[in-house]
Design a protein around this motif. Structure first.
Motif, PDB file in Angstrom:
ATOM      1  N   MET A   1       0.844  -1.167   0.000  1.00  0.00           N
ATOM      2  CA  MET A   1       0.000   0.000   0.000  1.00  0.00           C
ATOM      3  C   MET A   1       0.892   1.232   0.000  1.00  0.00           C
ATOM      4  SD  MET A   1      -2.527   1.322   3.043  1.00  0.00           S
ATOM      5  CE  MET A   1      -3.967   0.452   2.527  1.00  0.00           C
ATOM      6  N   SER A   2       0.576   2.163  -0.860  1.00  0.00           N
ATOM      7  CA  SER A   2       1.341   3.401  -0.929  1.00  0.00           C
ATOM      8  C   SER A   2       0.762   4.419   0.048  1.00  0.00           C
ATOM      9  CB  SER A   2       1.286   3.952  -2.358  1.00  0.00           C
ATOM     10  OG  SER A   2       1.984   5.160  -2.446  1.00  0.00           O
ATOM     11  N   CYS A   3       1.612   5.069   0.791  1.00  0.00           N
ATOM     12  CA  CYS A   3       1.168   6.078   1.753  1.00  0.00           C
ATOM     13  C   CYS A   3       0.635   7.291   0.985  1.00  0.00           C
ATOM     14  CB  CYS A   3       2.332   6.495   2.648  1.00  0.00           C
ATOM     15  SG  CYS A   3       1.918   7.845   3.784  1.00  0.00           S
ATOM     16  N   PRO A   4      -0.569   7.763   1.305  1.00  0.00           N
ATOM     17  CA  PRO A   4      -1.117   8.920   0.602  1.00  0.00           C
ATOM     18  C   PRO A   4      -0.410  10.229   0.966  1.00  0.00           C
ATOM     19  CG  PRO A   4      -2.620   8.209   2.328  1.00  0.00           C
ATOM     20  CD  PRO A   4      -1.506   7.206   2.270  1.00  0.00           C
ATOM     21  N   PHE A   5       0.397  10.206   2.007  1.00  0.00           N
ATOM     22  CA  PHE A   5       1.061  11.424   2.455  1.00  0.00           C
ATOM     23  C   PHE A   5       2.488  11.554   1.919  1.00  0.00           C
ATOM     24  CE2 PHE A   5      -2.039  10.102   5.652  1.00  0.00           C
ATOM     25  CZ  PHE A   5      -2.905  11.193   5.600  1.00  0.00           C
TER      26      PHE A   5
ATOM     27  N   LEU B   1      -1.088  -0.384   9.467  1.00  0.00           N
ATOM     28  CA  LEU B   1      -2.025   0.680   9.797  1.00  0.00           C
ATOM     29  C   LEU B   1      -1.356   2.053   9.792  1.00  0.00           C
ATOM     30  CD1 LEU B   1      -3.864  -1.062  12.768  1.00  0.00           C
ATOM     31  CD2 LEU B   1      -4.514  -1.032  10.355  1.00  0.00           C
ATOM     32  N   VAL B   2      -0.019   2.043   9.972  1.00  0.00           N
ATOM     33  CA  VAL B   2       0.749   3.287  10.065  1.00  0.00           C
ATOM     34  C   VAL B   2       1.919   3.198   9.090  1.00  0.00           C
ATOM     35  CG1 VAL B   2       2.150   4.705  11.621  1.00  0.00           C
ATOM     36  CG2 VAL B   2       0.116   3.561  12.499  1.00  0.00           C
ATOM     37  N   CYS B   3       2.194   4.289   8.397  1.00  0.00           N
ATOM     38  CA  CYS B   3       3.299   4.326   7.443  1.00  0.00           C
ATOM     39  C   CYS B   3       4.633   4.164   8.171  1.00  0.00           C
ATOM     40  CB  CYS B   3       3.276   5.639   6.666  1.00  0.00           C
ATOM     41  SG  CYS B   3       4.665   5.836   5.532  1.00  0.00           S
ATOM     42  N   ALA B   4       5.477   3.296   7.641  1.00  0.00           N
ATOM     43  CA  ALA B   4       6.788   3.048   8.253  1.00  0.00           C
ATOM     44  C   ALA B   4       7.737   4.224   8.067  1.00  0.00           C
ATOM     45  CB  ALA B   4       7.402   1.790   7.649  1.00  0.00           C
ATOM     46  N   THR B   5       7.497   5.057   7.067  1.00  0.00           N
ATOM     47  CA  THR B   5       8.384   6.180   6.782  1.00  0.00           C
ATOM     48  C   THR B   5       7.977   7.450   7.530  1.00  0.00           C
ATOM     49  OG1 THR B   5       8.824   5.277   4.594  1.00  0.00           O
ATOM     50  CG2 THR B   5       9.372   7.589   4.935  1.00  0.00           C
ATOM     51  N   CYS B   6       6.726   7.857   7.389  1.00  0.00           N
ATOM     52  CA  CYS B   6       6.309   9.133   7.991  1.00  0.00           C
ATOM     53  C   CYS B   6       5.512   8.973   9.283  1.00  0.00           C
ATOM     54  CB  CYS B   6       5.511   9.968   6.987  1.00  0.00           C
ATOM     55  SG  CYS B   6       3.874   9.324   6.581  1.00  0.00           S
TER      56      CYS B   6
ATOM     57  N   VAL C   1      -7.796   2.872   6.306  1.00  0.00           N
ATOM     58  CA  VAL C   1      -9.056   3.538   6.012  1.00  0.00           C
ATOM     59  C   VAL C   1     -10.186   2.654   6.538  1.00  0.00           C
ATOM     60  CG1 VAL C   1     -10.529   4.425   4.175  1.00  0.00           C
ATOM     61  CG2 VAL C   1      -8.049   4.559   3.942  1.00  0.00           C
ATOM     62  N   PRO C   2     -11.017   3.207   7.419  1.00  0.00           N
ATOM     63  CA  PRO C   2     -12.131   2.399   7.941  1.00  0.00           C
ATOM     64  C   PRO C   2     -13.077   1.969   6.813  1.00  0.00           C
ATOM     65  CG  PRO C   2     -11.849   4.417   9.213  1.00  0.00           C
ATOM     66  CD  PRO C   2     -10.956   4.520   8.022  1.00  0.00           C
TER      67      PRO C   2
ATOM     68  N   LEU D   1     -17.040   2.485   2.023  1.00  0.00           N
ATOM     69  CA  LEU D   1     -18.406   2.326   1.541  1.00  0.00           C
ATOM     70  C   LEU D   1     -19.038   3.684   1.212  1.00  0.00           C
ATOM     71  CD1 LEU D   1     -19.663  -0.447   3.998  1.00  0.00           C
ATOM     72  CD2 LEU D   1     -19.008  -0.714   1.594  1.00  0.00           C
ATOM     73  N   GLU D   2     -18.795   4.667   2.065  1.00  0.00           N
ATOM     74  CA  GLU D   2     -19.330   6.009   1.817  1.00  0.00           C
ATOM     75  C   GLU D   2     -18.736   6.595   0.543  1.00  0.00           C
ATOM     76  OE1 GLU D   2     -19.670  10.390   3.974  1.00  0.00           O
ATOM     77  OE2 GLU D   2     -18.732   8.731   5.050  1.00  0.00           O
ATOM     78  N   ARG D   3     -17.435   6.406   0.340  1.00  0.00           N
ATOM     79  CA  ARG D   3     -16.784   6.893  -0.872  1.00  0.00           C
ATOM     80  C   ARG D   3     -17.380   6.238  -2.109  1.00  0.00           C
ATOM     81  NH1 ARG D   3     -11.390   4.401  -2.466  1.00  0.00           N
ATOM     82  NH2 ARG D   3     -12.959   2.840  -2.859  1.00  0.00           N
TER      83      ARG D   3
END
Length: 67
Positions: free
Chosen positions: A1-5, A15-20, A26-27, A32-34
């Motif tokens: 998974m690519s970090c969006p930040f 669950l947490v980016c290893a870099t930043c 994402v819940p 589903l809402e998206r």
């Protein structure tokens, strides 16, 4: 998974980016809402295209000289 930040690659299960260190999970409710919002957007785009086409047709008829 690519970090969006920071755009770094992470394992798909993290669950947490290893870099930043930012949350990248994402819940499911947000996913589903998206998806529902994307479907509504597509319906509205189709309706807008239809309305635009009808308006253009109406305007062309209006510009025709009457006999």
């Amino acid at each position: 998974m690519s970090c969006p930040f920071c755009q770094s690659d992470n394992a798909s299960s993290v669950l947490v980016c290893a870099t930043c260190g930012r949350d990248i999970a994402v819940p499911e409710s947000l996913v589903l809402e998206r998806d529902a919002l994307l479907r509504k957007r597509d319906v509205l785009r189709e309706a807008l295209a239809t309305a635009t086409s009808e308006l253009e047709t109406w305007e062309r008829r209006k510009k025709r000289p009457s006999s």
